[in-house]
Design an enzyme around this catalytic site. Structure first.
Site, PDB file in Angstrom:
ATOM      1  N   CYS A  29      49.630  27.606  53.167  1.00 44.90           N
ATOM      2  CA  CYS A  29      48.722  27.986  53.812  1.00 44.90           C
ATOM      3  C   CYS A  29      48.631  29.578  54.000  1.00 44.90           C
ATOM      4  O   CYS A  29      47.582  30.039  53.893  1.00 44.90           O
ATOM      5  CB  CYS A  29      49.131  27.337  55.360  1.00 44.90           C
ATOM      6  N   HIS A  83      47.603  33.216  58.752  1.00 45.16           N
ATOM      7  CA  HIS A  83      48.739  32.645  59.148  1.00 45.16           C
ATOM      8  C   HIS A  83      49.655  33.320  60.199  1.00 45.16           C
ATOM      9  O   HIS A  83      50.071  32.174  61.310  1.00 45.16           O
ATOM     10  CB  HIS A  83      49.665  32.292  57.973  1.00 45.16           C
TER      11      HIS A  83
END
Length: 423
Positions: A29, A83
């Site tokens: 991610c 993130h």
């Protein structure tokens, strides 16, 4: 295969262009988001892990939202976009907002899971899923949808273009969603994948111990996930998709009701793929198509819809594509290629190959093959695999030793080496 219930995403796909062969450039991610939002490829030393900060790995880059901000757009970040909520803060016209900032990403609301987390240490976590009989707004994604709708009402009053990034969390672990979404998928209809086993002749480097999942309560430290737990994980993933689909629908409905849809580019993407037992793996972190192939739907204003394209695209192509759709010039840092021509002609012959990587593994994906090669620190090749998507779309047999493929393998090896030189 059980059909996922996602009417709002399906509606968006029917109105826009679905990219069937869209690939993330790195299947984790933080790194994937940093690469996508800067338009820069990952490398051995850049955009590597989930903890990546784009501002550290590419300090001179102008992020996608910042570039739009610099060109007169009002930019907003809601939920998980970068993130880290404090990554590249200059990208936004307002301070980034995320309900997880106060209560954490794990988003538990059951007393049992809260109790487990209260005594957990290190990376220990409570259940990998949760189903509570609550309204949508009890979990983070429901809150994010409400905030997005509120912001759309405010943006409607402003006389300037906007860039709204709405970062929903699901279907990320833990698979927490209101009970009504779990009820869409009766237990007796949930089945393990047909290839719940490692591919034949698979190299060791291709496999992993899905440590991300093993941090959760009820998952053994080693070995296979018990079948009952595996079924519940699959069910929880499906429920999470339907839950986030409902939130996406609320935001898109508000866009329509406010009269903003006719002049707004809508793009839906997920930062990477996911294994739900395929190849006896869970999570992402792999060089298989299940980790690398990810959702991408684009609906520009005036698009006729009802279209899919098999053209190969990669996530670094998103930045230049949005710039072209908005009529903006392209910053020099970009390493991708605008896919706007595919919006005009989905059947157009497009890229010959796209590239993904994870740690030591470098992958090249063509219209037919996925080839991966692993390298040690000195640059020596240590493992290889190749799958023929025409004959083996699920990637169950590594045919690296096929004598008829050696010329193809040599060519793909060369393509990887040439791509690595450009990073």
């Amino acid at each position: 295969m059980l059909q996922i219930k996602s009417p709002n995403i399906d509606k968006l796909a029917a109105e826009g262009l679905s990219f069937i062969n869209a690939y993330c450039n790195v299947p984790v991610c933080g790194a994937s988001r940093a690469s996508l939002l800067t338009g820069i490829r990952p490398s051995m030393n850049r955009f590597v892990t989930w903890f990546t900060y784009a501002q550290d790995d590419a300090p001179d880059a102008i992020s996608l939202p910042e570039y739009f901000k610099n060109n007169g757009y009002y930019t907003l970040s809601l939920g998980k976009v970068f993130h880290h909520i404090d990554d590249m803060p200059e990208s936004w016209s307002e301070e980034s907002w995320n309900p997880a900032k106060e209560t954490g990403y794990l988003d538990y609301i059951s007393e049992e899971n809260k109790k487990i987390m209260a005594t957990a240490s290190g990376t220990e976590r409570a259940s990998p899923f949760e189903a509570e009989d609550v309204d949508d707004e009890s979990y983070h994604d429901g809150k994010i949808a409400l905030r997005a709708i509120e912001k759309l009402h405010q943006l409607k009053q402003q006389d300037k273009p906007f860039f709204l990034a709405t970062g929903f969390l699901r279907p990320h672990l833990p698979f927490n969603a209101p009970q009504k979404y779990w009820d869409l998928y009766p237990e007796e209809l949930i089945h393990l994948p047909g290839n719940y086993y490692p591919p034949k002749n698979v190299p060791d480097n291709a496999m992993h111990n899905f440590g991300e999942l093993r941090a959760y309560s009820g998952i053994p430290a080693e070995g296979a996930v018990p079948d009952k737990m595996a079924h519940e994980l699959i069910r929880g993933y499906y429920a999470s998709v339907s839950y986030v689909d409902a939130q996406i629908g609320k935001v898109l409905d508000a866009l329509e009701e406010l009269g903003l849809a006719e002049n707004t580019i809508v793009i839906l993407w997920g930062d990477h793929g996911w294994q739900l037992g395929e190849h006896a793996l869970w999570c992402k972190h792999a060089n298989f198509k299940t980790s690398l192939n990810a959702p991408l739907i684009v609906r520009p204003p005036g698009f006729e819809g009802q279209s899919k394209t098999e053209g190969l695209v990669e996530f670094i192509d998103i930045y230049p594509s949005l710039c072209e759709l908005a009529g903006l010039s392209l910053p020099d840092q970009l390493q991708g290629k605008s896919f706007v021509p595919l919006l005009k002609d989905p059947g157009l012959l497009w890229k010959n190959a796209v590239y993904s990587r994870f740690h030591k593994g470098e992958s090249v994906i063509t219209t037919r093959y996925l080839y991966t090669e692993w390298f040690d620190k000195e640059g020596n090749s240590i493992d290889r695999m190749i799958y023929d998507h025409e004959k083996d779309p699920e990637e169950n047999i590594n045919i690296i030793d096929d004598s008829n493929l050696q010329d193809t393998i040599s060519y793909l090896h060369y393509q990887i080496l040439e791509q690595m030189k450009l990073r």
